[in-house]
Each structure stands twice: as structure tokens, then as C-alpha cells.
Design a protein around this motif. Structure first.
Motif, PDB file in Angstrom:
ATOM      1  N   LYS A 153       0.826  -1.207   0.000  1.00 47.49           N
ATOM      2  CA  LYS A 153       0.000   0.000   0.000  1.00 47.49           C
ATOM      3  C   LYS A 153       0.866   1.264   0.000  1.00 47.49           C
ATOM      4  O   LYS A 153       2.043   1.212   0.337  1.00 47.49           O
ATOM      5  CB  LYS A 153      -0.929  -0.004   1.217  1.00 47.49           C
ATOM      6  N   LYS A 154       0.252   2.346  -0.348  1.00 50.22           N
ATOM      7  CA  LYS A 154       0.956   3.624  -0.331  1.00 50.22           C
ATOM      8  C   LYS A 154       1.260   4.020   1.111  1.00 50.22           C
ATOM      9  O   LYS A 154       0.514   3.667   2.037  1.00 50.22           O
ATOM     10  CB  LYS A 154       0.107   4.705  -0.995  1.00 50.22           C
TER      11      LYS A 154
ATOM     12  N   TYR B 284       0.464   2.867   9.689  1.00 50.11           N
ATOM     13  CA  TYR B 284       1.230   2.109   8.689  1.00 50.11           C
ATOM     14  C   TYR B 284       2.195   3.000   7.930  1.00 50.11           C
ATOM     15  O   TYR B 284       3.376   2.651   7.752  1.00 50.11           O
ATOM     16  CB  TYR B 284       0.240   1.435   7.735  1.00 50.11           C
ATOM     17  N   SER B 285       1.718   4.166   7.481  1.00 50.92           N
ATOM     18  CA  SER B 285       2.572   5.042   6.687  1.00 50.92           C
ATOM     19  C   SER B 285       3.779   5.524   7.481  1.00 50.92           C
ATOM     20  O   SER B 285       4.909   5.548   6.961  1.00 50.92           O
ATOM     21  CB  SER B 285       1.766   6.244   6.186  1.00 50.92           C
TER      22      SER B 285
ATOM     23  N   GLU C   6      -7.526   1.530   6.041  1.00 48.25           N
ATOM     24  CA  GLU C   6      -6.319   1.023   5.401  1.00 48.25           C
ATOM     25  C   GLU C   6      -5.884   1.999   4.314  1.00 48.25           C
ATOM     26  O   GLU C   6      -6.733   2.600   3.640  1.00 48.25           O
ATOM     27  CB  GLU C   6      -6.560  -0.363   4.787  1.00 48.25           C
ATOM     28  N   ASP C   7      -4.591   2.142   4.135  1.00 44.35           N
ATOM     29  CA  ASP C   7      -4.070   3.021   3.104  1.00 44.35           C
ATOM     30  C   ASP C   7      -4.401   2.470   1.720  1.00 44.35           C
ATOM     31  O   ASP C   7      -4.668   1.272   1.555  1.00 44.35           O
ATOM     32  CB  ASP C   7      -2.553   3.166   3.260  1.00 44.35           C
ATOM     33  N   GLU C   8      -4.377   3.340   0.738  1.00 52.69           N
ATOM     34  CA  GLU C   8      -4.702   2.951  -0.631  1.00 52.69           C
ATOM     35  C   GLU C   8      -3.682   1.953  -1.174  1.00 52.69           C
ATOM     36  O   GLU C   8      -2.512   1.972  -0.810  1.00 52.69           O
ATOM     37  CB  GLU C   8      -4.740   4.178  -1.537  1.00 52.69           C
ATOM     38  N   GLU C   9      -4.177   1.086  -2.064  1.00 53.28           N
ATOM     39  CA  GLU C   9      -3.280   0.153  -2.728  1.00 53.28           C
ATOM     40  C   GLU C   9      -2.304   0.928  -3.615  1.00 53.28           C
ATOM     41  O   GLU C   9      -2.679   1.897  -4.275  1.00 53.28           O
ATOM     42  CB  GLU C   9      -4.083  -0.834  -3.582  1.00 53.28           C
ATOM     43  N   ASP C  10      -1.078   0.492  -3.628  1.00 54.84           N
ATOM     44  CA  ASP C  10      -0.052   1.117  -4.454  1.00 54.84           C
ATOM     45  C   ASP C  10      -0.014   0.418  -5.812  1.00 54.84           C
ATOM     46  O   ASP C  10       0.440  -0.731  -5.917  1.00 54.84           O
ATOM     47  CB  ASP C  10       1.312   1.022  -3.760  1.00 54.84           C
TER      48      ASP C  10
END
Length: 459
Positions: A29-30, A63-64, A378-382
């Protein structure tokens, strides 16, 4: 430099490809947005033992930030935590500033709640978690969100047989869970009486025969056939406009039927009226009008019936309110002297009552979240996670305008030729290229470029 310290170009490329693949798996993820601005949410949380070695300074971050701000630190993955706001860059991390979202001086997240997980410890045994040495399966409690070793829990069902787990501390802290746990949607792990709290007995409630329910079903069928019948006779006189006096004799039959299963009471009244007219109106006018007496008698009877019906309606509402509480329908805790671990199957939340008293109970015990699946941020998919560095570079190159793209290609070709020229002597003499050699090469090129004023296309 020894031979063991050297690698070939092919080996280097293979190692880079391995690292790229590992990065794709670990960071799909980003990681460019800190979640702090989103407030208190349920999200994956990480702790840093490098930044917070002091046991009194529990803290966590999103997460980031685990990648962008603490990428080279000793991290612990805590998985999901509810109602949590990222601490990165706050007073919890005095020496570490958030690179994604700088916080104002003195910023704190007062509503965050911490436990020993943030210090790298889990379960009742309170051991420091080491993923390289851990051999036990760990289960996360759906209530407190701590993690527990299966060997510390005791006997457990197969992981495919249940969806959620509630630890023995939480079932003891929230007794209503122990009552619901006797439903067929649950399995129960019980400790021995007066012994260790570890579960030594497993009860699958889906296979447990509920004899009480069967008896209640039979009893309810019998009650449905029970009815009371009452008859009462009253004198009723009704007045017709065409006659002065009408003598009427009526029989009022009231049937009351009580049904146990739906807790309702119905009343029906049947009135038979036989009328006879009299031509001697003058004689009757001197006496008290029997119609008035009959009307008063009938009105009194109707009022009494209405009062009875109102009382029945109130009782009906009371019964319905009582019957609508699912918790009261559950049996009492059958194992009050034993510790209980609960393993719930899919759909178990649908059993939980949501009447006003139960909702007040959940709020008082701060467990309203238990009523439904909680959304997890959840963060965006990369989208670029699946591409190699070469592919990413070519993509960026194709997005440039034509002039910049041509300048870039010319600079790349010049760099390639210069590097080949630099490495040729090493290849001819069989010498090893060291990091110092590479560093010296690029330093020289940067000095030459600076002397020429940093002209485009120069390498």
C-alpha cells in the motif's frame, strides 16, 4: 577486501530483484499519508522499541509512519487497534518528528488507550514477542484486542471452526457474554474448578440438546387449547322511533380466549336482541322509563369491558417488552465458578440484543463496538508496487514532454558510456570495483558538471 565480500553484476541484479519482490509483499500500500488527521479510528498500529525503550512511554503509529518515519527502527506490528490516533510526532516521540504530518509542539492524543502490547509484550504470560523464535499460534481477543498464546488459553477448537475469540478476562468482565455463550453459535473453553485458569474442557454448544426448549414447546401447545367461556344476562331496552316503548330481552355472551404463545388476549361480545312492542304507551309513561335503566346498564357494562381491555393492553405491552429482550431469553451462567474462553462462529453478533436496557449496558461497559463488524482504515493500494524500478523509470520517462524526455535519454546514454569507460580497466586487469571507486567516479563527474555551470545533458 576478501573474495567473500565481492559480488558480480549478475548477483547484484538478482539481489535487487529479490529485494523488490520482498518490498512488494511487505508494503503493498501507499505510505505517503499519516492517519493522525483522521482522528480516532480502528487501524493497523505499530510500536517502536527504538524510539520508546522506556516502559512508561507506550506509543504507537500508523502504517505510513512505520515506513516513512521509522523504517530503520526496531518495530513491532500490533495489527488492528480500535479508537486509536497516530502518535508519530507528538509528545510521545520527543526525538522523532513526523515526516508526513508535522504536529504542533505539545500535541497529545488524550483518548488513546495503551497496554503492554505497545512495549512488545503479549498474553497473560507477558513475554516479549520475538517473531523469529515464536512457535505458538496466537489469537486476538475481539473485546480487549490483546493477543494470547494457544498454549496459555488451553484447549482450543480448530481455527477453521470459529471466527472470533473472547478471552477469559473479558467474559468475566462482561457477564452477559457468558450467558450468550451457551447458544449454539458458540464453543466454550472451561477451566477446572478452583484450579488453573487454563481451559481444560471444550463444550460445543451447537451439539448440546436444549431440553428446556422442548418442554416449553410442548407446554405452549397445550396452553393454546385452553379457553374460558363466560355468559351473563342483562336486561337491555332499546328505543325505536316508531313506538313509544320497546321491551327488549337480550343475552350478552362474552368469550375470552387466552393464547400463551403470543401473549395476547381477545374479547368478543355477541348480543342477541328480541324486541316486542306494546300499544299501551300511556300506562308506561307514568313509570320510570325502562329504556333509561337499560341504557345505563349497558353503558356500565361497556365501560367495564373497556377498562378490562385497557388493562389487558397494558399487560400485553409489558409482556412484549419483556419478551423482546434477547438477553433475558438466555439461560443463567451455568459455570459461574469456572473461567470461560469463548469461540464464536459466523453471525454470532446477530444474537446480541439491541433493546434499550441492553444498549445502555453496552454503553456502560464501553463495548458498543461488539454489535457489528468495525470498519478498518487502510491506506490505498499502491498500483506501482507490482512494477520494478526499471518499469517505474520507463513509465515516468513516458510521462515527460518530448524535450525533457530527449534530454533525459541523451544524459542516460552519456552516463552509460562513461561508466563503461571507467570500468573497462578493472575488467582488463581483473581488479575488484570497490564502493570507494564508485564514489570517487561520481564525485569527479559532479565537480566537472559544477565547473561547467551544470549544463544540460552533461555527465
Amino acid at each position: 577486501m576478501t573474495e567473500q565480500d565481492t559480488i558480480t553484476v549478475s548477483e547484484y541484479i538478482a539481489e535487487q530483484e529479490r529485494l523488490e519482490k520482498e518490498a512488494k509483499e511487505l508494503f503493498p500500500k501507499k505510505f505517503d499519508i499519516c492517519s493522525n488527521s483522521m482522528g480516532y479510528i480502528r487501524q493497523p498500529v505499530y510500536a517502536c522499541l527504538t524510539c520508546n525503550p522506556n516502559p512508561s512511554e507506550e506509543a504507537g503509529f500508523c502504517y505510513s509512519c512505520s515506513i516513512s518515519c521509522h523504517g530503520e527502527h526496531n518495530l513491532i506490528e500490533l495489527f488492528t487497534k480500535r479508537h486509536f490516533r497516530c502518535d508519530c510526532g507528538t509528545e510521545k516521540f520527543k526525538e522523532t518528528k513526523c515526516k508526513l504530518d508535522p504536529k504542533p509542539a505539545g500535541a497529545v492524543n488524550e483518548l488513546n488507550q495503551y497496554n503492554h502490547n505497545y512495549l512488545g509484550k503479549f498474553c497473560w504470560c507477558d513475554v516479549l514477542y520475538d517473531p523469529t523464535k515464536e512457535e505458538s499460534t496466537m489469537l486476538q481477543c475481539v473485546v480487549c484486542e490483546d493477543w494470547f498464546h494457544d498454549i496459555c488459553i488451553g484447549i482450543t477448537p480448530h481455527s477453521d471452526d470459529f471466527d472470533d475469540f473472547a478471552c477469559r478476562d473479558c467474559t468475566r468482565a462482561h457477564p452477559f457474554l457468558r450467558r450468550y455463550a451457551q447458544h449454539s453459535s458458540f464453543m466454550i473453553g472451561l477451566s477446572g474448578k478452583g484450579g488453573e485458569p487454563k481451559a481444560i474442557t471444550m463444550i460445543d454448544c451447537s451439539k448440546k440438546v436444549n431440553e428446556d426448549s422442548k418442554e416449553n414447546g410442548v407446554r405452549g401447545t397445550k396452553d393454546e387449547s385452553v379457553a374460558k367461556r363466560e355468559e351473563q344476562e342483562v336486561d337491555v331496552v332499546t328505543v325505536d322511533d316508531s313506538t313509544t316503548t320497546v321491551n327488549t330481552h337480550s343475552t350478552v355472551t362474552t368469550t375470552v380466549s387466552t393464547t400463551a404463545t403470543d401473549a395476547t388476549t381477545t374479547s368478543t361480545s355477541t348480543v342477541s336482541v328480541t324486541a316486542a312492542t306494546s300499544s299501551e304507551s300511556s300506562q308506561e309513561t307514568k313509570q320510570p322509563h325502562p329504556a333509561n335503566q337499560a341504557k345505563r346498564s349497558l353503558e356500565t357494562s361497556v365501560e367495564d369491558t373497556a377498562t378490562e381491555e385497557n388493562g389487558t393492553s397494558s399487560n400485553k405491552r409489558l409482556k412484549l417488552e419483556t419478551a423482546s429482550c434477547k438477553l433475558k431469553e438466555q439461560p443463567a451462567d451455568a459455570y459461574p465458578e469456572q473461567e470461560m474462553s469463548v469461540f464464536a462462529t459466523e453471525g454470532w453478533r446477530d444474537l446480541l440484543c439491541q433493546c434499550d436496557p441492553c444498549m445502555a449496558l453496552y454503553a456502560k461497559e464501553n463495548v458498543t463496538f461488539i454489535l457489528g463488524e468495525e470498519p478498518i482504515y487502510e491506506d490505498e493500494e499502491d498500483d506501482e508496487a507490482e512494477t520494478s524500478i526499471l518499469e517505474s523509470g520507463m513509465k515516468k520517462l513516458s510521462e515527460m514532454d518530448r524535450v525533457k524526455m530527449m534530454d533525459g535519454m541523451l544524459a542516460y546514454n552519456k552516463m552509460r558510456d562513461e561508466i563503461r569507460k571507467f570500468l573497462a580497466p578493472f575488467s582488463e586487469q581483473g581488479k575488484v570495483v570497490t564502493a570507494d571507486d564508485i564514489q570517487a567516479f561520481f564525485s569527479t563527474k559532479m565537480e566537472q558538471r559544477a565547473a561547467l555551470g551544470g549544463k544540460p545533458n552533461f555527465f
